[in-house]
Design a protein around this motif. Structure first.
Motif, PDB file in Angstrom:
ATOM      1  N   ALA A  79       0.739  -1.071  -0.187  1.00  0.00           N
ATOM      2  CA  ALA A  79      -0.015  -0.044  -0.048  1.00  0.00           C
ATOM      3  C   ALA A  79       0.825   1.358  -0.125  1.00  0.00           C
ATOM      4  O   ALA A  79       2.106   1.520   0.696  1.00  0.00           O
ATOM      5  CB  ALA A  79      -0.942   0.208   1.198  1.00  0.00           C
ATOM      6  N   VAL A  80       0.473   2.019  -0.710  1.00  0.00           N
ATOM      7  CA  VAL A  80       1.020   3.412  -0.867  1.00  0.00           C
ATOM      8  C   VAL A  80       0.624   4.440   0.437  1.00  0.00           C
ATOM      9  O   VAL A  80      -0.603   4.536   0.678  1.00  0.00           O
ATOM     10  CB  VAL A  80       0.667   4.072  -1.838  1.00  0.00           C
ATOM     11  CG1 VAL A  80       1.352   5.848  -2.057  1.00  0.00           C
ATOM     12  CG2 VAL A  80       1.230   3.627  -3.265  1.00  0.00           C
ATOM     13  N   GLU A  81       1.431   5.095   1.080  1.00  0.00           N
ATOM     14  CA  GLU A  81       1.174   5.758   2.332  1.00  0.00           C
ATOM     15  C   GLU A  81       0.374   7.070   1.693  1.00  0.00           C
ATOM     16  O   GLU A  81       0.834   7.807   0.815  1.00  0.00           O
ATOM     17  CB  GLU A  81       2.344   6.203   3.118  1.00  0.00           C
ATOM     18  CG  GLU A  81       2.948   5.051   3.824  1.00  0.00           C
ATOM     19  CD  GLU A  81       4.299   5.251   4.768  1.00  0.00           C
ATOM     20  OE1 GLU A  81       4.638   6.523   4.581  1.00  0.00           O
ATOM     21  OE2 GLU A  81       4.751   4.482   5.085  1.00  0.00           O
ATOM     22  N   GLU A  82      -0.531   7.739   2.734  1.00  0.00           N
ATOM     23  CA  GLU A  82      -1.424   8.499   2.008  1.00  0.00           C
ATOM     24  C   GLU A  82      -0.302   9.896   1.831  1.00  0.00           C
ATOM     25  O   GLU A  82      -0.718  10.574   0.831  1.00  0.00           O
ATOM     26  CB  GLU A  82      -2.543   9.110   2.963  1.00  0.00           C
ATOM     27  CG  GLU A  82      -3.680   7.794   2.873  1.00  0.00           C
ATOM     28  CD  GLU A  82      -5.031   8.384   3.353  1.00  0.00           C
ATOM     29  OE1 GLU A  82      -4.957   9.517   3.735  1.00  0.00           O
ATOM     30  OE2 GLU A  82      -5.951   7.713   3.511  1.00  0.00           O
ATOM     31  N   PRO A  83       0.427  10.129   2.948  1.00  0.00           N
ATOM     32  CA  PRO A  83       1.157  11.498   2.777  1.00  0.00           C
ATOM     33  C   PRO A  83       2.151  11.484   1.259  1.00  0.00           C
ATOM     34  O   PRO A  83       2.289  12.508   0.535  1.00  0.00           O
ATOM     35  CB  PRO A  83       2.099  11.657   3.743  1.00  0.00           C
ATOM     36  CG  PRO A  83       1.297  10.428   4.862  1.00  0.00           C
ATOM     37  CD  PRO A  83       0.768   9.748   4.251  1.00  0.00           C
ATOM     38  N   VAL A  84       2.529  10.395   1.095  1.00  0.00           N
ATOM     39  CA  VAL A  84       3.419  10.087  -0.288  1.00  0.00           C
ATOM     40  C   VAL A  84       2.487  10.302  -1.432  1.00  0.00           C
ATOM     41  O   VAL A  84       2.705  11.056  -2.540  1.00  0.00           O
ATOM     42  CB  VAL A  84       4.138   8.723  -0.255  1.00  0.00           C
ATOM     43  CG1 VAL A  84       4.649   8.484  -1.707  1.00  0.00           C
ATOM     44  CG2 VAL A  84       5.047   8.790   1.013  1.00  0.00           C
ATOM     45  N   ALA A  85       1.316   9.547  -1.415  1.00  0.00           N
ATOM     46  CA  ALA A  85       0.238   9.748  -2.468  1.00  0.00           C
ATOM     47  C   ALA A  85       0.098  11.228  -2.739  1.00  0.00           C
ATOM     48  O   ALA A  85      -0.218  11.749  -3.769  1.00  0.00           O
ATOM     49  CB  ALA A  85      -0.777   9.100  -2.151  1.00  0.00           C
ATOM     50  N   GLU A  86      -0.409  11.983  -1.794  1.00  0.00           N
ATOM     51  CA  GLU A  86      -0.539  13.350  -1.554  1.00  0.00           C
ATOM     52  C   GLU A  86       0.329  14.303  -2.065  1.00  0.00           C
ATOM     53  O   GLU A  86       0.229  14.916  -3.073  1.00  0.00           O
ATOM     54  CB  GLU A  86      -1.223  13.973  -0.319  1.00  0.00           C
ATOM     55  CG  GLU A  86      -1.498  15.229  -0.275  1.00  0.00           C
ATOM     56  CD  GLU A  86      -2.207  15.658   1.177  1.00  0.00           C
ATOM     57  OE1 GLU A  86      -1.868  16.878   1.555  1.00  0.00           O
ATOM     58  OE2 GLU A  86      -2.895  15.009   1.747  1.00  0.00           O
ATOM     59  N   ASP A  87       1.640  13.945  -1.721  1.00  0.00           N
ATOM     60  CA  ASP A  87       2.778  14.830  -2.329  1.00  0.00           C
ATOM     61  C   ASP A  87       2.819  14.659  -3.750  1.00  0.00           C
ATOM     62  O   ASP A  87       3.204  15.761  -4.471  1.00  0.00           O
ATOM     63  CB  ASP A  87       4.088  14.446  -1.432  1.00  0.00           C
ATOM     64  CG  ASP A  87       4.184  15.163  -0.082  1.00  0.00           C
ATOM     65  OD1 ASP A  87       3.188  16.064   0.113  1.00  0.00           O
ATOM     66  OD2 ASP A  87       4.784  14.690   0.675  1.00  0.00           O
ATOM     67  N   THR A  88       2.856  13.522  -4.102  1.00  0.00           N
ATOM     68  CA  THR A  88       3.186  13.065  -5.702  1.00  0.00           C
ATOM     69  C   THR A  88       1.993  13.684  -6.377  1.00  0.00           C
ATOM     70  O   THR A  88       2.338  14.386  -7.428  1.00  0.00           O
ATOM     71  CB  THR A  88       3.085  11.601  -5.629  1.00  0.00           C
ATOM     72  OG1 THR A  88       4.041  10.894  -4.977  1.00  0.00           O
ATOM     73  CG2 THR A  88       3.328  10.997  -7.303  1.00  0.00           C
ATOM     74  N   LEU A  89       0.916  13.508  -5.988  1.00  0.00           N
ATOM     75  CA  LEU A  89      -0.274  14.151  -6.775  1.00  0.00           C
ATOM     76  C   LEU A  89      -0.044  15.733  -6.771  1.00  0.00           C
ATOM     77  O   LEU A  89      -0.230  16.227  -8.034  1.00  0.00           O
ATOM     78  CB  LEU A  89      -1.498  13.809  -6.297  1.00  0.00           C
ATOM     79  CG  LEU A  89      -2.808  13.852  -7.249  1.00  0.00           C
ATOM     80  CD1 LEU A  89      -2.646  13.023  -8.299  1.00  0.00           C
ATOM     81  CD2 LEU A  89      -3.969  13.416  -6.291  1.00  0.00           C
ATOM     82  N   ARG A  90       0.300  16.274  -5.891  1.00  0.00           N
ATOM     83  CA  ARG A  90       0.570  17.843  -5.854  1.00  0.00           C
ATOM     84  C   ARG A  90       1.418  18.094  -6.751  1.00  0.00           C
ATOM     85  O   ARG A  90       1.647  19.169  -7.195  1.00  0.00           O
ATOM     86  CB  ARG A  90       0.916  18.303  -4.330  1.00  0.00           C
ATOM     87  CG  ARG A  90       1.100  19.646  -3.967  1.00  0.00           C
ATOM     88  CD  ARG A  90       1.649  20.248  -2.713  1.00  0.00           C
ATOM     89  NE  ARG A  90       0.674  19.592  -1.687  1.00  0.00           N
ATOM     90  CZ  ARG A  90       0.927  18.689  -0.752  1.00  0.00           C
ATOM     91  NH1 ARG A  90       2.086  18.083  -0.702  1.00  0.00           N
ATOM     92  NH2 ARG A  90      -0.079  18.206   0.159  1.00  0.00           N
ATOM     93  N   THR A  91       2.552  17.429  -6.849  1.00  0.00           N
ATOM     94  CA  THR A  91       3.510  17.798  -7.787  1.00  0.00           C
ATOM     95  C   THR A  91       2.990  17.994  -9.087  1.00  0.00           C
ATOM     96  O   THR A  91       3.529  18.881  -9.768  1.00  0.00           O
ATOM     97  CB  THR A  91       4.867  16.703  -7.876  1.00  0.00           C
ATOM     98  OG1 THR A  91       5.371  16.482  -6.564  1.00  0.00           O
ATOM     99  CG2 THR A  91       5.961  16.871  -8.996  1.00  0.00           C
TER     100      THR A  91
END
Length: 347
Positions: free
Chosen positions: A204-216
């Motif tokens: 599973a991908v961690e939510e903070p990582v997913a959010e940061d990647t999408l924000r980029t």
């Protein structure tokens, strides 16, 4: 049902709050057929206030959601294997075919809709769904490798920014709305994406990582961004945290257990693109029956009816590549008529 009194103290709107006028409708992305000019004319005719660039996966590899977006990647060429898309050492015919499809679509767009002066939506695959769709050179999904995901997101962000700039050049009077398609994000967060072999699941991908990647990707693109997720368990808070100005969902997949997340999304001023019209051939319910679930969702929170017409955009439930051309016209007209009915009901 949530106990919080949503809408009891509505925030005063900021002008202009949204790129569209109240009572707006649009499409999701894909359509049947292989003629981009004809598809675009249908969209412009049925959704004149917020049209979008149709995607035509029936044209074959490179016109599908992953291949089309992979053609935008900077210095990350791909090629097609029997198992799907895979990264390559150098651009080959598959990468070039993806780019050729998009280039033709943009030439048609400029010719047919170059004078459009309202919001216009384009769609690309989001980083997490793309990472779950493209394989590394040795065959594992890119999603498995955090470093590969970072490289993919950076490349995608640069490519999408260039794409947005190109569309702006071709539609100089339009306001570009960027849709990131992320149907695979909930599965990535839940750890249910299968490995390339199919015998196990990726971590599973961690939510903070997913959010940061999408924000980029969102911040680099520099356009008003809506994230489309037609799966269950839409991560509303994560998408808002990543900078999404609007969230697009299938209305049938919005359970009452999501009320807190949906209410917070509305309260924050984030727009909702609600998929209220079936995306595949069926006998459409009446206009009132189409609008009732939208009004019912809104009433659960107690927000003003006029706010619904401004903050909600009516769409098909998902892409319509599997529909007949006749039904596509009927469904888009129903989206437009439903949005108009909801607007008039709020007066």
């Amino acid at each position: 049902m949530t106990s919080r009194p949503w809408g009891t103290t509505p925030r005063p709107p900021k002008e202009p709050r949204y790129p569209w006028h109240a009572g707006a409708a649009t499409g999701i992305g894909s359509y049947p057929g292989d003629d981009p000019a004809e598809a675009l004319r249908v969209v412009l005719g049925e959704l004149p206030e917020m049209p979008h660039l149709p995607e035509l996966p029936a044209r074959g590899p490179g016109a599908d959601i992953a291949g089309r977006t992979a053609g935008l990647l900077v210095d990350m060429p791909v090629h097609l294997e029997p198992s799907g898309w895979r990264f390559s050492d150098r651009p080959g015919r598959d990468t070039l075919r993806s780019r050729d499809h998009l280039a033709r679509d943009l030439d048609v767009l400029e010719e047919v809709a170059g004078g459009h002066d309202g919001p216009f939506k384009i769609q690309v695959c989001g980083p997490w769904t793309l990472a779950a769709s493209i394989e590394l050179r040795h065959g594992d999904r890119a999603l498995k490798d955090p470093g590969a995901v970072r490289d993919l997101a950076a490349s995608l962000a640069e490519g999408v920014a260039a794409h947005v700039a190109d569309v702006r050049r071709r539609l100089p009077a339009a306001e570009i709305v960027l849709q990131l398609d992320e149907p695979g994000l909930p599965a990535a967060l839940a750890g249910t994406v299968p490995t390339a072999s199919g015998f196990s699941r990726l971590r599973a991908v961690e939510e903070p990582v997913a959010e940061d990647t999408l924000r980029t990707v969102i911040e680099t693109a520099g356009a008003y961004t809506v994230v489309h997720c037609c799966a269950r368990n839409v991560p509303y808070g994560l998408l808002r945290g990543a900078g999404a100005k609007a969230i697009s969902v299938d209305l049938r997949l919005v359970p009452e257990r999501d009320d807190d997340a949906v209410g917070e999304t509305i309260d924050a001023g984030t727009a909702l693109f609600l998929g209220a019209v079936p995306a595949t051939d069926t006998v459409l319910p009446s206009l009132q029956e189409t609008g009732d679930p939208v009004q019912g969702l809104w009433r659960r929170f107690g927000f003003p009816a006029a706010q619904l017409a401004e903050q909600v955009v009516i769409t098909p439930a998902c892409g319509m590549a599997g529909a007949s051309p006749r039904y596509v016209r009927e469904a888009l007209k129903r989206c437009r008529d439903t949005a108009r009915m909801l607007y008039e009901a709020a007066d």
